[in-house]
Write a protein that holds these residues in place. Sequence first.
Motif, PDB file in Angstrom:
ATOM      1  N   LEU B  66       0.879  -1.162   0.000  1.00  7.30           N
ATOM      2  CA  LEU B  66       0.000   0.000   0.000  1.00  7.30           C
ATOM      3  C   LEU B  66       0.912   1.206   0.000  1.00  7.30           C
ATOM      4  CD1 LEU B  66      -3.101   0.425   0.352  1.00  7.30           C
ATOM      5  CD2 LEU B  66      -2.666   0.787   2.749  1.00  7.30           C
ATOM      6  N   LEU B  68       0.485   5.081   1.321  1.00 13.23           N
ATOM      7  CA  LEU B  68      -0.306   6.200   1.828  1.00 13.23           C
ATOM      8  C   LEU B  68       0.440   7.514   1.687  1.00 13.23           C
ATOM      9  CD1 LEU B  68      -1.809   4.642   5.070  1.00 13.23           C
ATOM     10  CD2 LEU B  68      -2.979   5.114   2.948  1.00 13.23           C
ATOM     11  N   VAL B 113      11.676   0.092   3.566  1.00  9.18           N
ATOM     12  CA  VAL B 113      11.169  -0.137   4.931  1.00  9.18           C
ATOM     13  C   VAL B 113      10.222  -1.334   4.930  1.00  9.18           C
ATOM     14  CG1 VAL B 113       9.808   0.847   6.799  1.00  9.18           C
ATOM     15  CG2 VAL B 113      11.454   2.270   5.601  1.00  9.18           C
ATOM     16  N   LEU B 117      12.852  -4.117   6.229  1.00  5.20           N
ATOM     17  CA  LEU B 117      12.658  -4.022   7.676  1.00  5.20           C
ATOM     18  C   LEU B 117      11.401  -4.767   8.115  1.00  5.20           C
ATOM     19  CD1 LEU B 117      13.655  -0.311   8.387  1.00  5.20           C
ATOM     20  CD2 LEU B 117      15.056  -2.356   8.469  1.00  5.20           C
ATOM     21  N   GLY B 118      10.620  -5.251   7.148  1.00  8.47           N
ATOM     22  CA  GLY B 118       9.445  -6.040   7.501  1.00  8.47           C
ATOM     23  C   GLY B 118       8.359  -5.249   8.199  1.00  8.47           C
ATOM     24  N   VAL B 119       8.282  -3.929   7.911  1.00  9.41           N
ATOM     25  CA  VAL B 119       7.253  -3.106   8.542  1.00  9.41           C
ATOM     26  C   VAL B 119       5.980  -3.173   7.709  1.00  9.41           C
ATOM     27  CG1 VAL B 119       6.635  -0.749   9.199  1.00  9.41           C
ATOM     28  CG2 VAL B 119       8.951  -1.573   9.558  1.00  9.41           C
ATOM     29  N   ASN B 120       4.852  -3.265   8.379  1.00  7.36           N
ATOM     30  CA  ASN B 120       3.563  -3.251   7.706  1.00  7.36           C
ATOM     31  C   ASN B 120       3.480  -2.035   6.774  1.00  7.36           C
ATOM     32  OD1 ASN B 120       0.710  -2.369   7.452  1.00  7.36           O
ATOM     33  ND2 ASN B 120       0.347  -4.231   8.619  1.00  7.36           N
ATOM     34  N   PHE B 122       1.145  -0.217   5.633  1.00  4.68           N
ATOM     35  CA  PHE B 122       0.280   0.860   6.119  1.00  4.68           C
ATOM     36  C   PHE B 122       1.093   1.818   6.983  1.00  4.68           C
ATOM     37  CE2 PHE B 122      -2.621   2.741   9.124  1.00  4.68           C
ATOM     38  CZ  PHE B 122      -3.783   2.951   8.425  1.00  4.68           C
ATOM     39  N   ILE B 123       1.834   1.246   7.947  1.00  6.37           N
ATOM     40  CA  ILE B 123       2.634   2.045   8.873  1.00  6.37           C
ATOM     41  C   ILE B 123       3.831   2.661   8.149  1.00  6.37           C
ATOM     42  CG2 ILE B 123       4.159   1.890  10.878  1.00  6.37           C
ATOM     43  CD1 ILE B 123       1.215   1.808  11.539  1.00  6.37           C
ATOM     44  N   ALA B 124       4.520   1.859   7.338  1.00  7.12           N
ATOM     45  CA  ALA B 124       5.743   2.333   6.691  1.00  7.12           C
ATOM     46  C   ALA B 124       5.458   3.560   5.828  1.00  7.12           C
ATOM     47  CB  ALA B 124       6.338   1.216   5.837  1.00  7.12           C
ATOM     48  N   LEU B 126       2.680   5.442   5.786  1.00 10.52           N
ATOM     49  CA  LEU B 126       2.116   6.527   6.591  1.00 10.52           C
ATOM     50  C   LEU B 126       3.263   7.299   7.238  1.00 10.52           C
ATOM     51  CD1 LEU B 126      -0.373   7.900   7.881  1.00 10.52           C
ATOM     52  CD2 LEU B 126      -0.221   6.240   9.724  1.00 10.52           C
ATOM     53  N   GLY B 127       4.253   6.566   7.767  1.00 10.34           N
ATOM     54  CA  GLY B 127       5.416   7.195   8.397  1.00 10.34           C
ATOM     55  C   GLY B 127       6.183   8.052   7.407  1.00 10.34           C
ATOM     56  N   VAL B 128       6.442   7.503   6.223  1.00 11.20           N
ATOM     57  CA  VAL B 128       7.167   8.260   5.198  1.00 11.20           C
ATOM     58  C   VAL B 128       6.373   9.520   4.834  1.00 11.20           C
ATOM     59  CG1 VAL B 128       7.918   8.243   2.795  1.00 11.20           C
ATOM     60  CG2 VAL B 128       8.420   6.298   4.258  1.00 11.20           C
ATOM     61  N   LEU B 130       4.254  11.166   6.707  1.00 15.91           N
ATOM     62  CA  LEU B 130       4.325  12.133   7.802  1.00 15.91           C
ATOM     63  C   LEU B 130       5.659  12.858   7.811  1.00 15.91           C
ATOM     64  CD1 LEU B 130       2.626  10.181  10.744  1.00 15.91           C
ATOM     65  CD2 LEU B 130       1.784  12.218   9.591  1.00 15.91           C
TER      66      LEU B 130
END
Lengths: 335, 334
Positions: B66, B68, B113, B117-120, B122-124, B126-128, B130
Amino acid sequence: MRHLRTASAALIGGGTGTVFALLAAIFIAVAFINPGFFEWPSLMAFLKQAAPLVILAAGQYFVIVSGNFDLSVGALVGAQVVIAAKLIDGEESRTLPVLGVMLLFGLGVGLVNGLITTALKVQSFITTLGMMLVLYGAIRLWTGGAPTGSLSEAFRGPGRRGIEGVPLIGEIPWAVLIMLGAGAAAIWLMRTRFGRILVATGDNDLAAELSGARTGTVRTVAFVFSGLSATVAGLLIGGYAGVSAQVGEGMEFTVITAVVLGGVVLGGGRGSVVAAMAGALTLEALFTLFNQMFLPASIRPSVQGAIIIAAVAYAAWRRTRRPVAATATVNADPS
Amino acid sequence: MSPRRLDTTALIYLALAGVVAVGGAAVAMDGGNLFSTANLVDMFTRTSLTGFLAIGMTLVILCRSLDLSVGYTAALSSLVAATTMDGDPGRIVLGVAAALLVSGLIGAAGGAVVAFLGVNPFIATLGVGLIIKGYLDTRYKGPAGDVPALFQQFGYTRVAFLPISTIVMLALAAAGIWFLRSTRTGHHMYAVGGDIDIARMSGVRTKRVLMAAHVLCGMAAGTAGLLLAARFGTGSAESYTNLYELDAIAAVVLGGTLLLGGRGGIAGTVAGVLILAVLDTVFNVMQINPFAKDVLRGAIIIAAVAIYARRQLGRTARRPRFDAATTGAGTGRP
């Protein structure tokens, strides 16, 4: 000795304990910059401000641990505040009936989210994204673009006032008491049969289903709890900050950030509700720290983004290196 | 596999035809003409921006990922392009290259990421997103840069009723369809989205595939940013407030690509973009309250996915033989 090792493993393990270590570290940093922070009045003010996010995090936890998302909470919080202002319109006597309407509305939105997700098999991301658009548009359609009306004093009480004259502490805000109550209820719920089935559903819904769990029902109930949490948060935020068209905007992402920061895994089945609420506190503490350091408010999102990636990457790294509590994997054998 | 995919795509184009017919009839009853040049121009102009974003988004969603961050990437890209060009027609190529490079790197960062890094996702992402938002808010208080008149043509010129930007978008879509159908990486994207473990065990370099999808998605968002710059004549940090990423995801999902990855395609996405654009134009011509538009759009997205889900359920019920195989594969995942 063994306890010590388990404790240290829990703290750095990337799971539930880590968020408390992070929270403590941020508090220590805050204390260094501003020792006055730990006096009762300012601590209570901090908790009062954090209460809505903590309550939302508890609600979102139920949904996430069962393997879903709820992206509609931000819009729902905004909708609740606008509904309250429009229906109360400054009349004190309408406070209680309107609270009832808000409660029904929150539960109804959660129920619709849950039913569309479970009965119609629409992914929760889409269901709640659609719900977010619908709520956003419907509320503005109803009020003609900008919120109208005003809140009553009684309505604003829980978000603003507290029990005064408590020895030592001074004033205990109602928001803090509501937060503690909601937290206790959430912890109790997770220890009941419902809580166990919820986690089992999020971990492996096929296995849960085969063991006789009503996975659809518990998932729907989780959405209803999320709607309830948005209602309570709307009450507190409306009281604390008043009415505006921007209330709740972007809150869904902040809440999901908080829950994930607490070590709860998106996709379900892992993490505790205490840690999710602690994640919300940690995020609020972090914003306080930014304030104390006089960082420009505009840079906050960057730090928030970096921290959330780091936290989740760290947890993922710990999980792959040493699978601490491997969950039982069930082989799907249809026969 | 292929007749099944054709099935869904055909259904979506049928839905598009239905939307056009009903919309045209509704506008006609209102005394207007949906197919007048002005309305057609309006309709196609709406498709290009969401189209660019949605084409890239299709690739990452096919890989069960995904993105975001595309709205923020587009905003940043518009600023990079506008400040690099700085009003000088000789620097247009440089500006375009810089914008695509930056947006590709952002896509690569998000992809890394997710993949390494195996980050979900959605979070990865969204973090980028932000992180970029914080940078934009801090660095740019208002519009910046200057787009030369020559490049602004990309935003405004049209051939008959087709804007240049829409033609470019359709060309990009055609390239994307070819990429997914005829290249190895394209096929691997379906494999990764279908089941990443099985893909890896079959020798697909899953991390590279994920990276490729995210880089391409970032660059597609960069192209959308170029269009923003051409339309506004300047770089605009504020454009991320329009939540373009949600529009793009809606178009992709409406186009029949599964959010769980592995099934769908860009042809469907283009239909999804067109459906949203037709609806917008119809609402606009009939002067329906813009807030009612949001309500209807949310309802349509949910309804469309519910219908797709129903079709899928019906299919698995008809084929119990494959049901056992797929469930076995599904639970093998940790």
